[in-house]
Design a protein around this motif. Structure first.
Motif, PDB file in Angstrom:
ATOM      1  N   LYS A 265       0.833  -1.204   0.000  1.00 17.58           N
ATOM      2  CA  LYS A 265       0.000   0.000   0.000  1.00 17.58           C
ATOM      3  C   LYS A 265       0.863   1.248   0.000  1.00 17.58           C
ATOM      4  O   LYS A 265       0.562   2.236  -0.690  1.00 17.58           O
ATOM      5  N   GLU A 266       1.935   1.224   0.762  1.00 21.45           N
ATOM      6  CA  GLU A 266       2.844   2.362   0.803  1.00 21.45           C
ATOM      7  C   GLU A 266       3.470   2.609  -0.569  1.00 21.45           C
ATOM      8  O   GLU A 266       3.597   3.756  -1.010  1.00 21.45           O
ATOM      9  N   ASP A 267       3.865   1.534  -1.242  1.00 25.56           N
ATOM     10  CA  ASP A 267       4.441   1.668  -2.584  1.00 25.56           C
ATOM     11  C   ASP A 267       3.417   2.232  -3.565  1.00 25.56           C
ATOM     12  O   ASP A 267       3.748   3.082  -4.408  1.00 25.56           O
ATOM     13  N   GLU A 268       2.179   1.768  -3.460  1.00 22.57           N
ATOM     14  CA  GLU A 268       1.122   2.257  -4.330  1.00 22.57           C
ATOM     15  C   GLU A 268       0.864   3.748  -4.098  1.00 22.57           C
ATOM     16  O   GLU A 268       0.737   4.528  -5.052  1.00 22.57           O
ATOM     17  N   ASN A 269       0.804   4.150  -2.829  1.00 25.75           N
ATOM     18  CA  ASN A 269       0.593   5.557  -2.500  1.00 25.75           C
ATOM     19  C   ASN A 269       1.750   6.417  -2.986  1.00 25.75           C
ATOM     20  O   ASN A 269       1.555   7.541  -3.476  1.00 25.75           O
ATOM     21  N   ARG A 270       2.973   5.887  -2.846  1.00 21.00           N
ATOM     22  CA  ARG A 270       4.151   6.628  -3.295  1.00 21.00           C
ATOM     23  C   ARG A 270       4.104   6.867  -4.803  1.00 21.00           C
ATOM     24  O   ARG A 270       4.450   7.946  -5.297  1.00 21.00           O
ATOM     25  N   LYS A 271       3.646   5.873  -5.535  1.00 19.83           N
ATOM     26  CA  LYS A 271       3.531   6.016  -6.992  1.00 19.83           C
ATOM     27  C   LYS A 271       2.478   7.058  -7.358  1.00 19.83           C
ATOM     28  O   LYS A 271       2.643   7.810  -8.325  1.00 19.83           O
ATOM     29  N   LYS A 272       1.392   7.106  -6.592  1.00 16.54           N
ATOM     30  CA  LYS A 272       0.345   8.096  -6.865  1.00 16.54           C
ATOM     31  C   LYS A 272       0.881   9.514  -6.686  1.00 16.54           C
ATOM     32  O   LYS A 272       0.628  10.394  -7.515  1.00 16.54           O
ATOM     33  N   ILE A 273       1.610   9.744  -5.604  1.00 18.47           N
ATOM     34  CA  ILE A 273       2.138  11.076  -5.342  1.00 18.47           C
ATOM     35  C   ILE A 273       3.238  11.429  -6.348  1.00 18.47           C
ATOM     36  O   ILE A 273       3.350  12.579  -6.778  1.00 18.47           O
ATOM     37  N   THR A 274       4.022  10.445  -6.746  1.00 19.84           N
ATOM     38  CA  THR A 274       5.032  10.688  -7.781  1.00 19.84           C
ATOM     39  C   THR A 274       4.359  11.126  -9.073  1.00 19.84           C
ATOM     40  O   THR A 274       4.863  12.001  -9.791  1.00 19.84           O
ATOM     41  N   GLY A 275       3.189  10.556  -9.372  1.00 20.28           N
ATOM     42  CA  GLY A 275       2.431  10.962 -10.553  1.00 20.28           C
ATOM     43  C   GLY A 275       1.983  12.411 -10.460  1.00 20.28           C
ATOM     44  O   GLY A 275       2.041  13.160 -11.456  1.00 20.28           O
ATOM     45  N   VAL A 276       1.568  12.840  -9.261  1.00 19.29           N
ATOM     46  CA  VAL A 276       1.172  14.237  -9.065  1.00 19.29           C
ATOM     47  C   VAL A 276       2.369  15.158  -9.277  1.00 19.29           C
ATOM     48  O   VAL A 276       2.265  16.193  -9.951  1.00 19.29           O
ATOM     49  N   LEU A 277       3.514  14.781  -8.729  1.00 19.39           N
ATOM     50  CA  LEU A 277       4.721  15.598  -8.887  1.00 19.39           C
ATOM     51  C   LEU A 277       5.142  15.671 -10.353  1.00 19.39           C
ATOM     52  O   LEU A 277       5.649  16.705 -10.805  1.00 19.39           O
ATOM     53  N   SER A 278       4.932  14.600 -11.093  1.00 19.26           N
ATOM     54  CA  SER A 278       5.256  14.606 -12.522  1.00 19.26           C
ATOM     55  C   SER A 278       4.382  15.609 -13.268  1.00 19.26           C
ATOM     56  O   SER A 278       4.856  16.333 -14.153  1.00 19.26           O
ATOM     57  N   LEU A 279       3.097  15.652 -12.929  1.00 16.77           N
ATOM     58  CA  LEU A 279       2.191  16.614 -13.561  1.00 16.77           C
ATOM     59  C   LEU A 279       2.605  18.044 -13.229  1.00 16.77           C
ATOM     60  O   LEU A 279       2.583  18.928 -14.084  1.00 16.77           O
ATOM     61  N   ILE A 280       2.980  18.278 -11.978  1.00 18.62           N
ATOM     62  CA  ILE A 280       3.403  19.614 -11.566  1.00 18.62           C
ATOM     63  C   ILE A 280       4.673  20.020 -12.317  1.00 18.62           C
ATOM     64  O   ILE A 280       4.788  21.155 -12.814  1.00 18.62           O
ATOM     65  N   SER A 281       5.631  19.107 -12.408  1.00 20.75           N
ATOM     66  CA  SER A 281       6.875  19.405 -13.122  1.00 20.75           C
ATOM     67  C   SER A 281       6.604  19.704 -14.590  1.00 20.75           C
ATOM     68  O   SER A 281       7.185  20.627 -15.168  1.00 20.75           O
ATOM     69  N   GLU A 282       5.724  18.922 -15.198  1.00 19.81           N
ATOM     70  CA  GLU A 282       5.380  19.133 -16.603  1.00 19.81           C
ATOM     71  C   GLU A 282       4.712  20.494 -16.797  1.00 19.81           C
ATOM     72  O   GLU A 282       5.010  21.216 -17.757  1.00 19.81           O
ATOM     73  N   ALA A 283       3.823  20.858 -15.874  1.00 18.72           N
ATOM     74  CA  ALA A 283       3.128  22.146 -15.982  1.00 18.72           C
ATOM     75  C   ALA A 283       4.101  23.310 -15.828  1.00 18.72           C
ATOM     76  O   ALA A 283       4.051  24.289 -16.584  1.00 18.72           O
ATOM     77  N   VAL A 284       5.002  23.209 -14.856  1.00 19.78           N
ATOM     78  CA  VAL A 284       5.983  24.281 -14.641  1.00 19.78           C
ATOM     79  C   VAL A 284       6.915  24.399 -15.844  1.00 19.78           C
ATOM     80  O   VAL A 284       7.238  25.506 -16.287  1.00 19.78           O
ATOM     81  N   GLN A 285       7.336  23.258 -16.381  1.00 17.10           N
ATOM     82  CA  GLN A 285       8.217  23.269 -17.552  1.00 17.10           C
ATOM     83  C   GLN A 285       7.534  23.951 -18.737  1.00 17.10           C
ATOM     84  O   GLN A 285       8.121  24.815 -19.401  1.00 17.10           O
ATOM     85  N   SER A 286       6.291  23.586 -19.001  1.00 17.02           N
ATOM     86  CA  SER A 286       5.556  24.185 -20.125  1.00 17.02           C
ATOM     87  C   SER A 286       5.316  25.675 -19.892  1.00 17.02           C
ATOM     88  O   SER A 286       5.382  26.477 -20.838  1.00 17.02           O
ATOM     89  N   LEU A 287       5.053  26.041 -18.646  1.00 22.21           N
ATOM     90  CA  LEU A 287       4.843  27.451 -18.324  1.00 22.21           C
ATOM     91  C   LEU A 287       6.116  28.253 -18.581  1.00 22.21           C
ATOM     92  O   LEU A 287       6.057  29.376 -19.100  1.00 22.21           O
ATOM     93  N   TYR A 288       7.261  27.671 -18.253  1.00 25.49           N
ATOM     94  CA  TYR A 288       8.528  28.352 -18.512  1.00 25.49           C
ATOM     95  C   TYR A 288       8.719  28.597 -20.000  1.00 25.49           C
ATOM     96  O   TYR A 288       9.163  29.669 -20.422  1.00 25.49           O
ATOM     97  N   TRP A 289       8.395  27.612 -20.793  1.00 29.11           N
ATOM     98  CA  TRP A 289       8.571  27.778 -22.238  1.00 29.11           C
ATOM     99  C   TRP A 289       7.621  28.841 -22.781  1.00 29.11           C
ATOM    100  O   TRP A 289       7.996  29.653 -23.640  1.00 29.11           O
ATOM    101  N   LEU A 290       6.417  28.866 -22.285  1.00 34.14           N
ATOM    102  CA  LEU A 290       5.459  29.888 -22.722  1.00 34.14           C
ATOM    103  C   LEU A 290       5.960  31.283 -22.351  1.00 34.14           C
ATOM    104  O   LEU A 290       5.902  32.226 -23.161  1.00 34.14           O
ATOM    105  N   ALA A 291       6.465  31.422 -21.130  1.00 36.61           N
ATOM    106  CA  ALA A 291       6.988  32.718 -20.694  1.00 36.61           C
ATOM    107  C   ALA A 291       8.224  33.106 -21.493  1.00 36.61           C
ATOM    108  O   ALA A 291       8.414  34.280 -21.860  1.00 36.61           O
ATOM    109  N   SER A 292       9.059  32.115 -21.792  1.00 37.99           N
ATOM    110  CA  SER A 292      10.266  32.371 -22.579  1.00 37.99           C
ATOM    111  C   SER A 292       9.915  32.859 -23.979  1.00 37.99           C
ATOM    112  O   SER A 292      10.466  33.839 -24.481  1.00 37.99           O
ATOM    113  N   HIS A 293       8.963  32.197 -24.616  1.00 35.29           N
ATOM    114  CA  HIS A 293       8.543  32.582 -25.962  1.00 35.29           C
ATOM    115  C   HIS A 293       7.887  33.964 -25.952  1.00 35.29           C
ATOM    116  O   HIS A 293       8.124  34.788 -26.842  1.00 35.29           O
ATOM    117  N   ALA A 294       7.067  34.207 -24.941  1.00 34.11           N
ATOM    118  CA  ALA A 294       6.393  35.503 -24.858  1.00 34.11           C
ATOM    119  C   ALA A 294       7.404  36.628 -24.690  1.00 34.11           C
ATOM    120  O   ALA A 294       7.259  37.708 -25.269  1.00 34.11           O
TER     121      ALA A 294
END
Length: 213
Positions: A76-105
């Motif tokens: 269960k702990e491993d499963e929960n850890r994977k879920k939170i890692t998935g959330v962090l991946s989404l956050i990292s992807e969003a921040v990365q894309s936001l940086y590129w948008l700001a850079s282009h702008a």
């Protein structure tokens, strides 16, 4: 021609004899522990043999149950850890894309065309996916307080981006948009460094921070 005898034969014989001797010692020890009641019923440590077997069986069942519970807890702990890692991946992807948008702008000086479709879609998809996460449920609720600042900042930036994309207009406040990207990245770093997330694998950001930031 004389055939040499394998040196391991002696070791096998010695092991066999040692096993027999150990078995004999155990049997003698058990025999010494067995007594008999007036009716001739064998007793083991003063208890009837079936009572002893019942106690051993009960103890064994408890040990197995505890082992299984621990195993399930780890899964269960491993499963929960994977879920939170998935959330962090989404956050990292969003921040990365936001940086590129700001850079282009910044490079194109406020023109609508600076928002590339690919990076905009990545940003939009990531932020929308984060919005679908049930942070009121376990295990997400345990990390919501730490992640909420960066998530809220990403939502603010999404509002700015959607205004530009939906209306096909230039950014009204380029400096403000760049500041939103900076703030999101700062909140991300702060969240990832929090002790609550110390045991959670953190995805890296696959980009170089633009010089303008």
């Amino acid at each position: 021609m004389r055939k040499e005898k394998c040196s391991c034969d002696g070791l096998m014989v010695a092991s066999l004899l040692a096993g027999v001797a150990l078995g004999a010692v155990i049997m003698v020890a058990i025999g010494a522990m067995i007594t008999y009641d007036p009716k001739g019923v064998p007793l083991f440590f003063g208890a009837k043999w079936w009572e002893v077997m019942t106690a051993i069986g009960t103890t064994g069942a408890v040990v197995v149950a505890l082992w299984q519970a621990r195993k399930l807890s780890r899964l269960k702990e491993d499963e929960n850890r994977k879920k939170i890692t998935g959330v962090l991946s989404l956050i990292s992807e969003a921040v990365q894309s936001l940086y590129w948008l700001a850079s282009h702008a910044s490079y194109h000086k406020n023109v609508y065309e600076s928002f590339s479709v690919a990076n905009f879609r990545n940003f939009q998809t990531s932020v929308d996916a984060i919005g679908q996460i049930p942070f009121y449920e376990w295990p997400y609720c345990n990390y919501h307080k730490v992640l909420n600042p960066v998530i809220s900042q990403l939502r603010v930036a999404r509002t700015s981006v959607m205004h530009v994309v939906d209306n096909k207009v230039a950014l009204e406040n380029l400096d403000g948009f760049i500041e939103e990207a900076k703030t999101a990245e700062q909140y991300r770093k702060t969240a990832y460094g929090d002790p609550v997330l110390k045991d959670i694998p953190k995805p890296g950001l696959h980009y170089l921070i633009p010089e303008f930031l």
